[in-house]
Write a protein that holds these residues in place. Structure first.
Motif, PDB file in Angstrom:
ATOM      1  N   GLY A 144       0.777  -1.223   0.000  1.00  0.00           N
ATOM      2  CA  GLY A 144       0.000   0.000   0.000  1.00  0.00           C
ATOM      3  C   GLY A 144       0.814   1.281   0.000  1.00  0.00           C
ATOM      4  O   GLY A 144       0.245   2.370  -0.097  1.00  0.00           O
ATOM      5  N   LEU A 145       2.148   1.180   0.123  1.00  0.00           N
ATOM      6  CA  LEU A 145       2.971   2.397   0.129  1.00  0.00           C
ATOM      7  C   LEU A 145       3.341   2.857  -1.277  1.00  0.00           C
ATOM      8  O   LEU A 145       3.800   3.995  -1.452  1.00  0.00           O
ATOM      9  CB  LEU A 145       4.266   2.154   0.928  1.00  0.00           C
ATOM     10  N   VAL A 146       3.151   1.973  -2.278  1.00  0.00           N
ATOM     11  CA  VAL A 146       3.513   2.321  -3.649  1.00  0.00           C
ATOM     12  C   VAL A 146       2.665   3.498  -4.113  1.00  0.00           C
ATOM     13  O   VAL A 146       1.442   3.535  -3.900  1.00  0.00           O
ATOM     14  CB  VAL A 146       3.326   1.111  -4.586  1.00  0.00           C
ATOM     15  N   ASP A 147       3.321   4.475  -4.736  1.00  0.00           N
ATOM     16  CA  ASP A 147       2.710   5.698  -5.287  1.00  0.00           C
ATOM     17  C   ASP A 147       2.293   6.703  -4.221  1.00  0.00           C
ATOM     18  O   ASP A 147       1.774   7.778  -4.573  1.00  0.00           O
ATOM     19  CB  ASP A 147       1.499   5.364  -6.178  1.00  0.00           C
ATOM     20  N   LEU A 148       2.490   6.394  -2.951  1.00  0.00           N
ATOM     21  CA  LEU A 148       2.302   7.416  -1.930  1.00  0.00           C
ATOM     22  C   LEU A 148       3.503   8.366  -1.949  1.00  0.00           C
ATOM     23  O   LEU A 148       4.604   8.008  -2.393  1.00  0.00           O
ATOM     24  CB  LEU A 148       2.182   6.790  -0.544  1.00  0.00           C
ATOM     25  N   THR A 149       3.309   9.587  -1.494  1.00  0.00           N
ATOM     26  CA  THR A 149       4.417  10.530  -1.395  1.00  0.00           C
ATOM     27  C   THR A 149       4.924  10.572   0.046  1.00  0.00           C
ATOM     28  O   THR A 149       4.233  10.133   0.978  1.00  0.00           O
ATOM     29  CB  THR A 149       3.993  11.939  -1.825  1.00  0.00           C
ATOM     30  N   VAL A 150       6.107  11.124   0.191  1.00  0.00           N
ATOM     31  CA  VAL A 150       6.637  11.311   1.540  1.00  0.00           C
ATOM     32  C   VAL A 150       5.700  12.197   2.346  1.00  0.00           C
ATOM     33  O   VAL A 150       5.479  11.985   3.539  1.00  0.00           O
ATOM     34  CB  VAL A 150       8.061  11.921   1.467  1.00  0.00           C
ATOM     35  N   GLY A 151       5.116  13.186   1.673  1.00  0.00           N
ATOM     36  CA  GLY A 151       4.158  14.062   2.359  1.00  0.00           C
ATOM     37  C   GLY A 151       2.947  13.323   2.864  1.00  0.00           C
ATOM     38  O   GLY A 151       2.396  13.663   3.923  1.00  0.00           O
ATOM     39  N   ASP A 152       2.490  12.296   2.107  1.00  0.00           N
ATOM     40  CA  ASP A 152       1.354  11.488   2.573  1.00  0.00           C
ATOM     41  C   ASP A 152       1.679  10.802   3.899  1.00  0.00           C
ATOM     42  O   ASP A 152       0.827  10.730   4.795  1.00  0.00           O
ATOM     43  CB  ASP A 152       0.980  10.443   1.518  1.00  0.00           C
ATOM     44  N   LEU A 153       2.901  10.281   4.004  1.00  0.00           N
ATOM     45  CA  LEU A 153       3.281   9.574   5.231  1.00  0.00           C
ATOM     46  C   LEU A 153       3.423  10.536   6.400  1.00  0.00           C
ATOM     47  O   LEU A 153       3.160  10.170   7.548  1.00  0.00           O
ATOM     48  CB  LEU A 153       4.599   8.830   5.019  1.00  0.00           C
TER      49      LEU A 153
END
Length: 351
Positions: free
Chosen positions: A285-294
């Motif tokens: 589920g981390l694929v295509d997330l941005t650092v900002g999302d985390l």
């Protein structure tokens, strides 16, 4: 004397102290030699009447006389005649004593004898004293050497392979029981910046810590203790930093059980946070997330990202995570567990 682990200014200071040590060690021999040359030269300049001698030439004549050479005639004065026999005997005796002691010092260095290590330790200032060269103490010393700090080790063992490695690195190792004040003195604890106690015995570490505190009230003393209750009391009563082995080891056990990496916990604003690295799963589920999302909830902090573009410290919020990327994260345990759950293969979707 090679000290590759020290920065050049610190190395030069040690060399200067080494030269002062040699001058002090051979002070009597140097004093006798100088007294013979100057005193004998003055006596010849004043009392030798076979030919006129200036003071510098008289000193030179005595200097040659020490080495069984003579640039002047044997004196007619009876009171100068014994001088021509005594000067070579006394002078050569002083030189022979110095040569033998210097040879012994060099032999001690080659054989890693206690005398050489005590001499090296006496040259150290603002150094770290590490007591107990087991696996923990050895790793502490290696880490200190990596940041170019001066280290003196103390250990009871005499044939430990770890000690051999320290000898090869030029680290002074004092062999003996560190509970004895004389051993701590040989490690020059009074001039140390910090004392790190890593033996496997709580009572020994406590005893050494209290002795070291008396010898050096300003040094920072760090203890390794197994007893959690005792560790808490030491921190409160003696204001000494304590590393509880059980507390440090707990994250490692959890990490192995859960199949992930958890590093040492930290206390920030009274809350416990942990440092871990995550490799982005290909279908997680981390694929295509941005650092900002985390980092959106300001609880998770991504301190490093490694991807196709290389390694970035404190990465920008717009960096998109791709399969195989590695991120280094600091967060409380619960958010870390959520991240790991989201990163599992087949998890998919966003939080």
């Amino acid at each position: 004397m090679m000290l590759p682990h020290l920065r050049i200014p610190a190395r030069l200071r040690v060399y200067a102290r080494f030269n002062r040590y040699l001058l002090w060690e051979f002070r009597w021999a140097l004093g006798v030699f100088a007294s013979l040359v100057v005193g004998g030269g003055l006596l010849l300049h004043t009392c030798y009447h076979h030919e006129p001698l200036s003071f510098p030439r008289a000193c030179h004549a005595v200097f040659l006389m020490i080495f069984l050479e003579s640039s002047i005639e044997f004196p007619d004065e009876w009171y100068l005649q014994p001088l021509f026999f005594l000067i070579p005997i006394v002078g050569l005796g002083a030189i022979a004593d110095s040569v033998i002691r210097l040879a012994f010092l060099m032999f001690s260095r080659k054989q890693n004898q206690p005398e050489w290590n005590r001499m090296l330790a006496s040259l150290c200032r603002d150094h770290f004293v590490v007591v107990g060269v087991g696996m923990v103490g050895y790793q502490v010393i290696r880490d200190l050497l990596e940041i170019r700090e001066s280290v003196v080790a103390i250990d009871k063992a005499t044939d430990d392979p770890l000690l051999t490695d320290l000898f090869d690195r030029g680290i002074p190792v004092i062999l003996g029981n560190a509970r004895m004040e004389t051993i701590l003195e040989q490690a020059n604890v009074a001039q140390a910046k910090a004392i790190i106690l890593t033996t496997a015995d709580d009572l020994t570490n406590m005893d050494i810590a209290l002795t070291a505190r008396d010898m050096n009230p300003t040094a920072r003393i760090v203890l390794r203790l197994f007893d959690e209750t005792l560790a808490a009391k030491v921190v409160g009563a003696f204001a000494m930093p304590v590393i509880s082995t059980s507390r440090v080891a707990a994250p490692a056990f959890i990490a192995e059980a859960m199949g992930r990496k958890v590093y040492h916990p930290f206390q920030l604003s009274g809350k416990s946070v942990h440092l871990t690295d995550l490799v982005v799963s290909e279908d997680g589920g981390l694929v295509d997330l941005t650092v900002g999302d985390l980092q959106g909830d300001k609880i998770v902090n991504v301190v490093m990202h490694q991807g196709r573009s290389g390694v970035q410290v404190n990465p920008n919020n717009d960096i998109v995570l791709s399969p195989g990327d590695t991120i280094l994260v600091i967060a409380p345990m619960e958010p870390l567990l959520r991240l790991e759950s989201l990163n599992r293969p087949g998890a998919g979707g966003r939080n």
